[in-house]
Motif scaffolding. Structure first.
Motif, PDB file in Angstrom:
ATOM      1  N   LYS A 274      -3.040   7.639  -2.291  1.00  0.00           N
ATOM      2  CA  LYS A 274      -2.369   8.920  -2.336  1.00  0.00           C
ATOM      3  C   LYS A 274      -1.694   9.088  -0.988  1.00  0.00           C
ATOM      4  O   LYS A 274      -1.962   8.276  -0.016  1.00  0.00           O
ATOM      5  N   ALA A 275      -0.299   9.648  -1.020  1.00  0.00           N
ATOM      6  CA  ALA A 275       0.337   9.815  -0.129  1.00  0.00           C
ATOM      7  C   ALA A 275      -0.362  10.472   1.440  1.00  0.00           C
ATOM      8  O   ALA A 275      -1.193  11.513   0.900  1.00  0.00           O
ATOM      9  N   GLY A 276      -0.031   9.933   2.512  1.00  0.00           N
ATOM     10  CA  GLY A 276      -0.580  10.580   3.710  1.00  0.00           C
ATOM     11  C   GLY A 276      -1.917  10.187   3.993  1.00  0.00           C
ATOM     12  O   GLY A 276      -2.615  10.472   5.094  1.00  0.00           O
ATOM     13  N   GLU A 277      -2.825   9.521   3.109  1.00  0.00           N
ATOM     14  CA  GLU A 277      -4.216   8.915   3.408  1.00  0.00           C
ATOM     15  C   GLU A 277      -4.089   7.633   4.337  1.00  0.00           C
ATOM     16  O   GLU A 277      -3.109   6.901   4.127  1.00  0.00           O
ATOM     17  N   ILE A 278      -5.202   7.387   4.924  1.00  0.00           N
ATOM     18  CA  ILE A 278      -5.327   6.260   5.618  1.00  0.00           C
ATOM     19  C   ILE A 278      -5.913   5.411   4.965  1.00  0.00           C
ATOM     20  O   ILE A 278      -6.931   5.261   4.438  1.00  0.00           O
ATOM     21  N   ALA A 279      -5.266   4.083   4.679  1.00  0.00           N
ATOM     22  CA  ALA A 279      -5.827   2.984   3.967  1.00  0.00           C
ATOM     23  C   ALA A 279      -6.185   1.802   4.628  1.00  0.00           C
ATOM     24  O   ALA A 279      -5.367   1.359   5.622  1.00  0.00           O
TER      25      ALA A 279
ATOM     26  N   CYS B 188       0.992  -1.006   0.163  1.00  0.00           N
ATOM     27  CA  CYS B 188      -0.044  -0.030   0.152  1.00  0.00           C
ATOM     28  C   CYS B 188       1.055   1.231   0.241  1.00  0.00           C
ATOM     29  O   CYS B 188       1.098   2.007   0.953  1.00  0.00           O
ATOM     30  N   VAL B 189       1.455   1.505  -1.120  1.00  0.00           N
ATOM     31  CA  VAL B 189       2.312   2.660  -1.510  1.00  0.00           C
ATOM     32  C   VAL B 189       1.723   3.688  -2.228  1.00  0.00           C
ATOM     33  O   VAL B 189       0.503   3.510  -2.875  1.00  0.00           O
ATOM     34  N   GLU B 190       2.285   4.856  -1.981  1.00  0.00           N
ATOM     35  CA  GLU B 190       1.693   5.894  -3.220  1.00  0.00           C
ATOM     36  C   GLU B 190       1.769   5.727  -4.622  1.00  0.00           C
ATOM     37  O   GLU B 190       2.592   4.990  -5.191  1.00  0.00           O
TER      38      GLU B 190
ATOM     39  N   CYS C 277      -8.747  -6.570   9.757  1.00  0.00           N
ATOM     40  CA  CYS C 277      -8.881  -5.047   9.272  1.00  0.00           C
ATOM     41  C   CYS C 277      -7.776  -4.232   9.898  1.00  0.00           C
ATOM     42  O   CYS C 277      -8.011  -4.402  11.307  1.00  0.00           O
ATOM     43  N   ASP C 278      -6.790  -3.706   9.087  1.00  0.00           N
ATOM     44  CA  ASP C 278      -5.819  -3.097   9.851  1.00  0.00           C
ATOM     45  C   ASP C 278      -5.558  -1.738   9.025  1.00  0.00           C
ATOM     46  O   ASP C 278      -6.272  -1.728   7.757  1.00  0.00           O
ATOM     47  N   MET C 279      -4.748  -0.838   9.255  1.00  0.00           N
ATOM     48  CA  MET C 279      -4.546   0.417   8.475  1.00  0.00           C
ATOM     49  C   MET C 279      -3.307   0.811   8.337  1.00  0.00           C
ATOM     50  O   MET C 279      -2.383   0.391   9.187  1.00  0.00           O
ATOM     51  N   VAL C 280      -3.002   1.339   7.284  1.00  0.00           N
ATOM     52  CA  VAL C 280      -1.671   2.023   7.087  1.00  0.00           C
ATOM     53  C   VAL C 280      -1.692   3.548   6.491  1.00  0.00           C
ATOM     54  O   VAL C 280      -2.578   4.050   6.144  1.00  0.00           O
ATOM     55  N   VAL C 281      -0.680   4.390   7.069  1.00  0.00           N
ATOM     56  CA  VAL C 281      -0.668   5.900   6.439  1.00  0.00           C
ATOM     57  C   VAL C 281       0.033   5.707   5.330  1.00  0.00           C
ATOM     58  O   VAL C 281       1.368   5.421   5.225  1.00  0.00           O
TER      59      VAL C 281
END
Length: 403
Positions: free
Chosen positions: A106-111, A42-44, A127-131
């Protein structure tokens, strides 16, 4: 004269059967492995559709490695979904929807990444999340992650039936067991305290469900911040498996429907004689591949035909259609989903989001409410040996690691 008849013994699918817990744990290991792999991608600029496809491919590859040669149903318990910043619900676009298929992170969003495996009908969804693109996180996103983590740890501790982890004399244990479990309104109030500490709000109608074999939305449910006319039912008990969900928002927590095609569906127990041959063909494929677990239209053989083939089933309640929803203020939202087992020894995290690295995710806010801190200090399970010596110290940090 009596006939000799061989009767197949009835299988015990409860947690009393060690095989049941083994299947849950095996499915959970797969869910964790794939979650970690998809999260790393999950990268930009990454296309969401490709992340979802890759996740499902990995789930199938890992499932193929277990219970080989045995007549045991296994498959994807929840398709890989990657929800952008303000999306509340799991998001899985279609290849045939050209514009959506080009959606990138997009960079900086929480996925939010949600997926799951199932073995013999025992599903473990996580379910987990990344910035996206951030090695260190500060500001409002950090507040949201801190709040979500501690809210989740609090809710997990409230899932333990009264007295289950009580210590002291027999009389003290009996007294603890006689206490009433917290009401759902009380649970919401406690989690709201954490949310407000970090200037966040609970996403309305965030729901935790009782899991059963081949069923991820059984009779019991806990609803945080329920909307008008909505309420939860039942309380957690020993011997149950739950999908525990926490969702917070940097906005109002109110939810709006998004102008996107619903792509996530699930077969219900409703029966109806479908009229259209295409509808019957689509339903046959769904039942064969997914049973009653959620699926994405992109997982069917002919995606375009599936978009038409599900219409009659949705209209007549044979399929449940999950409507895409997002934050009403377009604010960033979080989501954790943890599959837990409640045993006589306490709460076992089967499939759970990773503990955030708070050395790299820094908030200037801090929980000071004594009632909340006291709950967070509680263990999730009974001490079973030397590995729990530092339990209290860990609990103070709300680490909540699986014992």
């Amino acid at each position: 004269m009596a006939e000799n008849q061989t009767q197949t013994p009835e299988v015990d699918y409860t947690l009393n059967n060690p095989d049941t817990l083994t299947k849950y744990k095996t499915a959970a290991q797969i869910s964790h492995k794939v979650l970690e792999a998809v999260s790393a991608q999950c990268v930009e600029g990454a296309k969401i559709i490709e992340l979802c496809q890759q996740g499902d491919k990995l789930l199938e590859e890992e499932l193929a490695k277990v219970y080989k040669g045995k007549k045991i149903q296994k498959g994807i318990g929840h398709p890989t979904t990657v929800s952008p910043n303000s999306h509340v619900t799991p998001y899985t676009p279609l290849v045939s929807e050209t514009a959506e298929a080009e959606t990138t992170l997009k960079a900086g969003e929480i996925a939010k990444i949600q997926l799951g495996a199932q073995i013999d009908g025992f599903g473990t969804i996580v379910c987990d999340m990344v910035v996206v693109g951030a090695s260190e996180v500060t500001g409002r996103e950090a507040d949201l992650i801190h709040a979500t983590y501690y809210a989740n740890e609090l809710l997990l501790r409230l899932m333990a039936p009264p007295g289950l982890l009580a210590t002291g004399s027999d009389e003290e244990k009996k007294k603890a067991a006689a206490e009433r479990p917290p009401t759902q309104a009380r649970i919401t109030q406690l989690i709201e305290k954490i949310a407000k500490t970090y200037d966040c709000t609970i996403v309305e109608n965030t729901t935790s469900w009782l899991f059963e074999r081949n069923e991820i939305e059984a009779e019991k449910k806990i609803i945080l911040s329920p909307g008008s006319g909505v309420k939860g039912e039942g309380v957690p008990d020993v011997g149950e498996v739950w999908g525990v969900e926490v969702g917070l928002s940097l906005g109002s927590g109110k939810v709006k429907n998004l102008d996107l095609r619903p792509t996530l569906h699930r077969r219900t127990t409703t029966t109806y004689q479908l009229k259209r041959p295409s509808s019957r063909a689509t339903l046959t494929e769904i039942v064969k591949k997914f049973g009653q677990f959620p699926f994405s239209l992109r997982q069917l053989d002919d995606e375009k035909a599936a978009k038409v083939g599900v219409i009659e089933s949705v209209r007549n309640g044979v399929l449940r259609q999950y409507e895409p929803a997002g934050d009403a203020d377009n604010a960033a939202v979080s989501r954790y989903l943890t599959t837990i087992a409640i045993t006589k020894n306490g709460i076992t995290k089967l499939a759970a989001p990773a503990t955030p690295d708070f050395e790299k995710i820094k908030s200037d806010k801090k929980i000071e409410d004594e009632e909340i801190l006291k709950i967070l200090e509680l263990p999730l399970s009974k001490s079973t040996g030397s590995k729990n010596k530092n339990k209290k110290k860990k609990a103070k940090k709300a680490d909540g690691a699986d014992e």
